[in-house]
Design a protein around this motif. Structure first.
Motif, PDB file in Angstrom:
ATOM      1  N   PRO A  77     -45.275 -27.284  38.952  1.00 41.65           N
ATOM      2  CA  PRO A  77     -45.148 -25.825  39.077  1.00 41.65           C
ATOM      3  C   PRO A  77     -46.024 -25.111  38.050  1.00 41.65           C
ATOM      4  O   PRO A  77     -46.273 -25.643  36.960  1.00 41.65           O
ATOM      5  CB  PRO A  77     -43.661 -25.573  38.812  1.00 41.65           C
ATOM      6  CG  PRO A  77     -43.147 -26.786  38.130  1.00 41.65           C
ATOM      7  CD  PRO A  77     -44.057 -27.929  38.460  1.00 41.65           C
ATOM      8  N   SER A  78     -46.458 -23.918  38.412  1.00 41.51           N
ATOM      9  CA  SER A  78     -47.333 -23.164  37.499  1.00 41.51           C
ATOM     10  C   SER A  78     -46.615 -22.851  36.189  1.00 41.51           C
ATOM     11  O   SER A  78     -47.232 -22.762  35.139  1.00 41.51           O
ATOM     12  CB  SER A  78     -47.792 -21.873  38.168  1.00 41.51           C
ATOM     13  OG  SER A  78     -46.672 -21.031  38.394  1.00 41.51           O
ATOM     14  N   SER A  79     -45.277 -22.691  36.250  1.00 44.61           N
ATOM     15  CA  SER A  79     -44.528 -22.313  35.036  1.00 44.61           C
ATOM     16  C   SER A  79     -44.597 -23.390  33.948  1.00 44.61           C
ATOM     17  O   SER A  79     -44.315 -23.119  32.789  1.00 44.61           O
ATOM     18  CB  SER A  79     -43.066 -22.030  35.396  1.00 44.61           C
ATOM     19  OG  SER A  79     -42.509 -23.158  36.035  1.00 44.61           O
ATOM     20  N   TRP A  80     -44.967 -24.610  34.322  1.00 40.97           N
ATOM     21  CA  TRP A  80     -45.140 -25.647  33.294  1.00 40.97           C
ATOM     22  C   TRP A  80     -46.431 -25.423  32.503  1.00 40.97           C
ATOM     23  O   TRP A  80     -46.579 -25.910  31.399  1.00 40.97           O
ATOM     24  CB  TRP A  80     -45.214 -27.039  33.941  1.00 40.97           C
ATOM     25  CG  TRP A  80     -43.904 -27.543  34.461  1.00 40.97           C
ATOM     26  CD1 TRP A  80     -42.714 -26.885  34.504  1.00 40.97           C
ATOM     27  CD2 TRP A  80     -43.657 -28.823  35.030  1.00 40.97           C
ATOM     28  NE1 TRP A  80     -41.747 -27.667  35.069  1.00 40.97           N
ATOM     29  CE2 TRP A  80     -42.301 -28.866  35.395  1.00 40.97           C
ATOM     30  CE3 TRP A  80     -44.445 -29.945  35.273  1.00 40.97           C
ATOM     31  CZ2 TRP A  80     -41.715 -29.986  35.988  1.00 40.97           C
ATOM     32  CZ3 TRP A  80     -43.880 -31.066  35.859  1.00 40.97           C
ATOM     33  CH2 TRP A  80     -42.524 -31.079  36.213  1.00 40.97           C
ATOM     34  N   ILE A  81     -47.354 -24.696  33.126  1.00 44.35           N
ATOM     35  CA  ILE A  81     -48.647 -24.470  32.481  1.00 44.35           C
ATOM     36  C   ILE A  81     -48.650 -23.119  31.776  1.00 44.35           C
ATOM     37  O   ILE A  81     -49.183 -22.966  30.691  1.00 44.35           O
ATOM     38  CB  ILE A  81     -49.802 -24.492  33.537  1.00 44.35           C
ATOM     39  CG1 ILE A  81     -49.633 -25.631  34.543  1.00 44.35           C
ATOM     40  CG2 ILE A  81     -51.166 -24.479  32.872  1.00 44.35           C
ATOM     41  CD1 ILE A  81     -49.949 -27.005  34.065  1.00 44.35           C
ATOM     42  N   HIS A  82     -48.038 -22.136  32.426  1.00 42.32           N
ATOM     43  CA  HIS A  82     -48.016 -20.776  31.853  1.00 42.32           C
ATOM     44  C   HIS A  82     -46.705 -20.113  32.254  1.00 42.32           C
ATOM     45  O   HIS A  82     -46.300 -20.202  33.419  1.00 42.32           O
ATOM     46  CB  HIS A  82     -49.215 -19.975  32.386  1.00 42.32           C
ATOM     47  CG  HIS A  82     -49.430 -18.693  31.645  1.00 42.32           C
ATOM     48  ND1 HIS A  82     -48.684 -17.557  31.868  1.00 42.32           N
ATOM     49  CD2 HIS A  82     -50.311 -18.385  30.666  1.00 42.32           C
ATOM     50  CE1 HIS A  82     -49.080 -16.596  31.063  1.00 42.32           C
ATOM     51  NE2 HIS A  82     -50.073 -17.063  30.307  1.00 42.32           N
ATOM     52  N   CYS A  87     -50.902 -20.174  38.613  1.00 47.04           N
ATOM     53  CA  CYS A  87     -52.314 -20.553  38.409  1.00 47.04           C
ATOM     54  C   CYS A  87     -52.949 -21.523  39.392  1.00 47.04           C
ATOM     55  O   CYS A  87     -54.031 -21.981  39.093  1.00 47.04           O
ATOM     56  CB  CYS A  87     -52.504 -21.090  37.014  1.00 47.04           C
ATOM     57  SG  CYS A  87     -51.181 -21.860  36.184  1.00 47.04           S
ATOM     58  N   PRO A  88     -52.570 -21.861  40.543  1.00 44.25           N
ATOM     59  CA  PRO A  88     -51.214 -21.824  41.099  1.00 44.25           C
ATOM     60  C   PRO A  88     -50.544 -23.189  40.905  1.00 44.25           C
ATOM     61  O   PRO A  88     -51.067 -24.015  40.151  1.00 44.25           O
ATOM     62  CB  PRO A  88     -51.506 -21.584  42.573  1.00 44.25           C
ATOM     63  CG  PRO A  88     -52.804 -22.307  42.806  1.00 44.25           C
ATOM     64  CD  PRO A  88     -53.552 -22.263  41.499  1.00 44.25           C
ATOM     65  N   ALA A  89     -49.463 -23.417  41.623  1.00 44.15           N
ATOM     66  CA  ALA A  89     -48.806 -24.729  41.572  1.00 44.15           C
ATOM     67  C   ALA A  89     -49.752 -25.773  42.182  1.00 44.15           C
ATOM     68  O   ALA A  89     -50.636 -25.440  42.969  1.00 44.15           O
ATOM     69  CB  ALA A  89     -47.511 -24.682  42.379  1.00 44.15           C
TER      70      ALA A  89
END
Ligand SMILES: CC(C)(COP(=O)(O)OP(=O)(O)OC[C@H]1O[C@@H](n2cnc3c(N)ncnc32)[C@H](O)[C@@H]1OP(=O)(O)O)[C@@H](O)C(=O)NCCC(=O)NCCS
Length: 346
Positions: A77-82, A87-89
């Motif tokens: 998931p993008s939330s692991w990166i930002h 950013c996207p998934a």
């Protein structure tokens, strides 16, 4: 040794084909493009598949073709990166393609060997007479089934496991994969480290040069069983097969490797909720006394299949110190009046 983070080597590429039970065959037939699903068979470093002798695939003999496969490891998931930016998934995966020419196999001995290889891969537990061209039980079948080789194949294997990301992002992703621990997440962690072995996250570093692995391979299985047979007091050479099955049947198993060699192992069985039982903790003699068993145990207790278990037990003859440091104490439970067990003959 040159390590290519993006590409799999030939052995890894063939292993990928071998490990996937269905792959895609693409070619151009008389009526246009053809895309079919086949069972891949890897025999003596070459790719084969089988089929009906008068099936559509047989009309492609002599044509150039590609066989492709992919093994999806994990969605990221993008939330692991930002925390906010999509950013996207994405997904992490291994993929391979082989390009060559489709060639029918006529040699009955080779056909039988390819079909037997397929049996070994698809039905490793046996339960059948080995296929040979000379066996009257199989003679008609070996003659009748078509076996096709992708002749002169060039192989390309790739991994997409975040190699282009900065080291700290990769470490964060590995942590997240470990925390989530679903599906192939643990395999994804090991694939990320295979691609960039120098970027080992702290939770997978041993006390010396060891690398801890959370998704042991077939080679690790052999290494762990050898270690236990040679260096534990509860196994002997008669129980190799039992030890192998026990490791395969465990919901959590971690190993420590130095180079390609397994130098420590620990496993547990459990129900992911109330109870887990730790077994087969062993470190090779040369690596003892510097905290490796403790590291393996910390990792095992934090394993996604074990970390939620309310009660974790083990038996040990004399290595209490290792476990006491991790919070284990003697099992004295007034509610458990009688401990009972069932021992079945081996
Ligand atoms: C037990 C074993 C896994 C420990 O591995 P290790 O990597 O040396 O363990 P660690 O370095 O993390 O911890 C070592 C501590 O355990 C203690 N310890 C290890 N083996 C011990 C033993 N057989 N008897 C008593 N204490 C032992 C050490 O004294 C040391 O304590 P200290 O640090 O306070 O001095 C290893 O000795 C082994 O494989 N032994 C054979 C198999 C076995 O007995 N496994 C455990 C069965 S439950």
């Amino acid at each position: 040794m040159f390590l290519d983070p993006e590409h799999l080597d030939t052995a890894q590429t063939l292993d990928l084909f071998r490990s996937l039970k269905l792959v895609h065959l693409a070619a151009t037939g008389d009526d246009g493009p053809v895309l079919r699903t086949v069972h891949p068979i890897v025999y003596e470093g070459e790719l084969y598949f089988h089929g009906a002798p008068r099936g559509e695939k047989m009309e492609l003999l002599g044509q150039p073709a590609m066989i492709t496969c992919e093994d999806v490891l994990a969605t990221i998931p993008s939330s692991w990166i930002h925390p906010e930016r999509a950013c996207p998934a994405t997904s992490y995966f291994l993929s391979a393609h082989a390009r060559g020419t489709l060639e029918g196999v006529d040699d009955l001995r080779v056909k039988a060997a390819v079909l037997q290889q397929m049996m070994a891969d698809y039905q490793p537990e046996g339960g059948h007479r080995p296929i040979t061209a000379a066996d009257p039980m199989y003679a008609a079948a070996v003659r009748g089934i078509a076996v096709v080789k992708l002749a002169g194949a060039t192989l390309v294997g790739r991994r997409k496991v975040g190699q282009n990301r900065p080291a700290e992002t990769r470490q964060a992703v590995m942590r997240h994969l470990w925390t989530r621990g679903q599906g192939n997440d643990l395999r994804a962690i090991d694939a990320m480290i295979d691609a960039e072995p120098t970027q080992l996250p702290a939770f997978l570093s041993g006390p010396a040069r060891e690398r801890l692995a959370v998704s042991p391979t077939a080679a690790d299985l052999e290494g762990a069983v050898n270690l236990l047979v040679q260096h534990s007091y509860w196994y002997n050479h008669d129980v190799r097969e039992v030890a192998t099955r026990a490791h395969r049947g465990s919901c959590a198993w971690v190993v420590a490797r130095e180079g390609d060699q397994v130098v420590g192992t620990a496993r547990a069985v459990g129900d992911n909720a109330r109870f887990a039982y730790v077994m087969d903790v062993c470190v090779r003699p040369e690596s003892r006394g510097r905290g490796l068993a403790t590291r393996l145990m910390e990792l095992l207790l934090d394993h996604p299949a074990i970390r939620q278990c309310q009660r974790v037990e083990l038996h040990t003859r004399d290595a209490m110190r290792v476990y006491e440091r991790l919070g284990f104490g003697p099992l004295v439970d007034p509610d458990w009046r009688v401990a009972m067990r069932l021992v079945r003959a081996a």
